[in-house]
Design an enzyme around this catalytic site. Structure first.
Site, short mmCIF file in Angstrom:
data_model
loop_
_atom_site.label_atom_id
_atom_site.label_comp_id
_atom_site.label_asym_id
_atom_site.label_seq_id
_atom_site.Cartn_x
_atom_site.Cartn_y
_atom_site.Cartn_z
N SER A 9 -0.22 23.96 63.90
CA SER A 9 0.42 23.38 62.72
C SER A 9 1.17 24.46 61.95
O SER A 9 0.57 25.40 61.42
CB SER A 9 -0.62 22.74 61.81
OG SER A 9 0.02 22.30 60.64
N HIS A 34 3.33 21.22 65.65
CA HIS A 34 2.96 20.17 64.69
C HIS A 34 3.59 20.50 63.34
O HIS A 34 3.39 21.59 62.80
CB HIS A 34 1.43 20.08 64.57
CG HIS A 34 0.98 18.95 63.70
ND1 HIS A 34 0.93 17.65 64.15
CD2 HIS A 34 0.56 18.92 62.40
CE1 HIS A 34 0.50 16.87 63.17
NE2 HIS A 34 0.27 17.62 62.10
N ASP A 36 4.16 19.30 59.43
CA ASP A 36 3.64 18.46 58.35
C ASP A 36 4.67 18.31 57.23
O ASP A 36 5.01 19.30 56.57
CB ASP A 36 2.37 19.09 57.77
CG ASP A 36 1.22 19.03 58.75
OD1 ASP A 36 0.89 17.92 59.20
OD2 ASP A 36 0.66 20.10 59.07
N MET A 38 5.26 16.63 53.64
CA MET A 38 4.53 16.01 52.51
C MET A 38 5.48 15.83 51.33
O MET A 38 6.31 16.69 51.07
CB MET A 38 3.40 16.94 52.06
CG MET A 38 2.45 17.34 53.17
SD MET A 38 1.19 18.45 52.52
CE MET A 38 0.33 18.90 54.03
N HIS A 67 4.60 14.93 61.55
CA HIS A 67 3.58 14.14 60.86
C HIS A 67 4.08 13.89 59.43
O HIS A 67 4.07 14.80 58.60
CB HIS A 67 2.27 14.93 60.87
CG HIS A 67 1.15 14.32 60.12
ND1 HIS A 67 0.00 15.02 59.79
CD2 HIS A 67 0.96 13.07 59.62
CE1 HIS A 67 -0.83 14.23 59.14
NE2 HIS A 67 -0.27 13.04 59.01
N MET A 69 3.72 12.63 55.89
CA MET A 69 2.78 12.21 54.84
C MET A 69 3.62 11.86 53.62
O MET A 69 3.62 12.55 52.60
CB MET A 69 1.79 13.36 54.55
CG MET A 69 0.72 13.48 55.63
SD MET A 69 -0.09 15.09 55.63
CE MET A 69 1.05 15.99 56.65
N MET A 138 -6.95 11.55 61.12
CA MET A 138 -7.13 12.64 60.15
C MET A 138 -8.61 13.00 60.08
O MET A 138 -9.45 12.16 59.77
CB MET A 138 -6.66 12.20 58.75
CG MET A 138 -5.16 12.10 58.54
SD MET A 138 -4.15 13.58 58.84
CE MET A 138 -5.05 14.88 58.03
N GLY A 143 -3.01 16.52 53.13
CA GLY A 143 -2.40 17.17 51.98
C GLY A 143 -2.50 18.69 52.01
O GLY A 143 -1.64 19.37 51.45
N PHE A 144 -3.52 19.21 52.66
CA PHE A 144 -3.73 20.65 52.64
C PHE A 144 -4.29 21.15 53.97
O PHE A 144 -5.07 20.43 54.61
CB PHE A 144 -4.73 21.03 51.53
CG PHE A 144 -4.29 20.57 50.17
CD1 PHE A 144 -3.42 21.34 49.41
CD2 PHE A 144 -4.71 19.34 49.67
CE1 PHE A 144 -2.98 20.89 48.16
CE2 PHE A 144 -4.28 18.89 48.43
CZ PHE A 144 -3.42 19.66 47.67
N GLY A 145 -3.92 22.36 54.32
CA GLY A 145 -4.53 23.02 55.46
C GLY A 145 -5.83 23.68 55.01
O GLY A 145 -6.12 23.74 53.82
N GLY A 146 -6.60 24.15 55.97
CA GLY A 146 -7.78 24.95 55.66
C GLY A 146 -8.98 24.20 55.11
O GLY A 146 -9.87 24.83 54.53
N ASP A 176 -6.35 15.89 63.66
CA ASP A 176 -5.66 16.78 62.73
C ASP A 176 -6.53 17.13 61.53
O ASP A 176 -6.85 16.26 60.72
CB ASP A 176 -4.36 16.10 62.28
CG ASP A 176 -3.46 17.01 61.48
OD1 ASP A 176 -3.75 18.21 61.38
OD2 ASP A 176 -2.45 16.49 60.95
N GLY A 177 -6.90 18.40 61.43
CA GLY A 177 -7.63 18.89 60.27
C GLY A 177 -8.95 19.55 60.64
O GLY A 177 -9.82 18.92 61.22
N GLY A 178 -9.05 20.83 60.33
CA GLY A 178 -10.31 21.55 60.54
C GLY A 178 -10.71 21.74 61.99
O GLY A 178 -11.90 21.94 62.29
N GLY A 198 -4.17 24.49 62.55
CA GLY A 198 -3.35 25.29 61.64
C GLY A 198 -4.01 26.60 61.33
O GLY A 198 -3.73 27.63 61.95
N SER A 199 -4.95 26.58 60.39
CA SER A 199 -5.62 27.81 59.95
C SER A 199 -6.29 28.55 61.09
O SER A 199 -6.23 29.78 61.15
CB SER A 199 -6.69 27.47 58.91
OG SER A 199 -6.17 26.61 57.95
C1 DX5 Z 1 -3.15 18.34 56.64
C2 DX5 Z 1 -2.17 18.48 57.77
C3 DX5 Z 1 -2.66 19.30 58.90
C4 DX5 Z 1 -2.96 20.73 58.57
C5 DX5 Z 1 -4.10 21.16 59.44
O1 DX5 Z 1 -2.71 17.34 55.78
O2 DX5 Z 1 -1.84 17.21 58.30
O3 DX5 Z 1 -1.77 19.24 60.00
O4 DX5 Z 1 -1.86 21.59 58.75
O5 DX5 Z 1 -4.51 22.40 59.04
P1 DX5 Z 1 -5.93 23.01 59.43
O6 DX5 Z 1 -5.96 23.12 60.92
O7 DX5 Z 1 -5.90 24.31 58.71
O8 DX5 Z 1 -6.97 22.06 58.90
ZN ZN Z 2 -0.66 17.15 60.24
#
Ligand code: DX5
Ligand code: ZN
Length: 220
Positions: A9, A34, A36, A38, A67, A69, A138, A143-146, A176-178, A198-199
């Site tokens: 991501s 990927h 994102d 927003m 993606h 959002m 999801m 809304g946020f990474g990490g 997607d996420g964590g 992502g992270s």
């Molecule tokens: C969150 C995004 C994700 C995000 C994932 O709203 O849709 O794609 O970048 O980031 P990590 O892998 O850090 O959770």
């Molecule tokens: Zn995403």
């Protein structure tokens, strides 16, 4: 069984060195980019928009997985097609006429994806699953990474996999996420086909190696 795919991501990339990070993904074992998008309305954050996506697609040599959002995504389907999106995913919660939106995405030559927030039951896709190329589950609130991975995701993936099989659909399941090396295997075992990270990728000191390891775990 088909290969499981890894989609770093770009939200977690270093935007001051975007070309370098895109090139890292190009050279790695990753399968997709990927992206994102927003709008600060559908989710409580604003990421980046068209000029940045244009800068990414200028250098990216792999599948562009967008993606959205955003509210009312229909307004931007043609724009994202023109920017080079290969997969365009809209949120179930943002679409009043999901079936129409899916047809509009496909009419532009893209694969059509539907994302589900953690509270949205997968059974709501019963009547559209055969029209959906990819479902994005999801595993955090968007809304946020990490953020930390929500454990209930495994159950949701298994439910979705059962629905896809029951309906004879060819839909891919993306998470997607964590996502990390700790949950990748269990997600694939539950039915996942594409893992967004992502992270876990971009905070690593050895990003290319991290992608390689994650892909190996997913396909082990
Ligand atoms: C969150 C995004 C994700 C995000 C994932 O709203 O849709 O794609 O970048 O980031 P990590 O892998 O850090 O959770
Ligand atoms: Zn995403």
């Amino acid at each position: 069984m088909s290969e499981k795919l890894i989609a770093p991501s770009i939200l977690a990339a270093d935007f001051g060195n975007l070309e370098r990070d895109v090139e890292m993904v190009n050279q790695s074992d990753a399968d997709w980019f990927h992206i994102d998008i927003m709008d600060g309305v559908f989710v409580p954050n604003i990421s980046f928009g068209m000029p940045v996506l244009k800068a990414i697609t200028k250098h990216a040599t792999k599948t562009i997985d967008v993606h959205l959002m955003i509210v009312d995504p229909d307004r931007y389907i043609k724009t994202f097609a023109a920017l080079g999106s290969d997969v365009l995913t809209v949120h179930y919660e943002a679409c009043t006429h999901l079936h129409r939106t899916l047809q509009a995405i496909k009419a532009e030559g893209m694969k059509a994806g539907v994302a589900l927030n953690p509270h949205t039951n997968v059974s709501l896709l019963e009547d559209t699953i055969n029209d959906i190329d990819l479902v994005l589950i999801m595993s955090v609130n968007p809304g946020f990474g990490g953020q930390s991975f929500i454990e209930n995701t495994y159950h949701r993936v298994a439910q979705l996999k059962a629905l896809i099989e029951e309906k004879g659909a060819k839909t891919l399941i993306e998470i997607d996420g964590g996502v990390t090396d700790k949950n990748a295997k269990a997600l694939v075992d539950a039915g996942a086909d594409v893992l967004v990270a992502g992270s876990f990728v971009f905070r690593s000191d050895a990003q290319t190696e991290t992608i390689k390891e994650l892909r190996e775990i997913a396909n082990s």
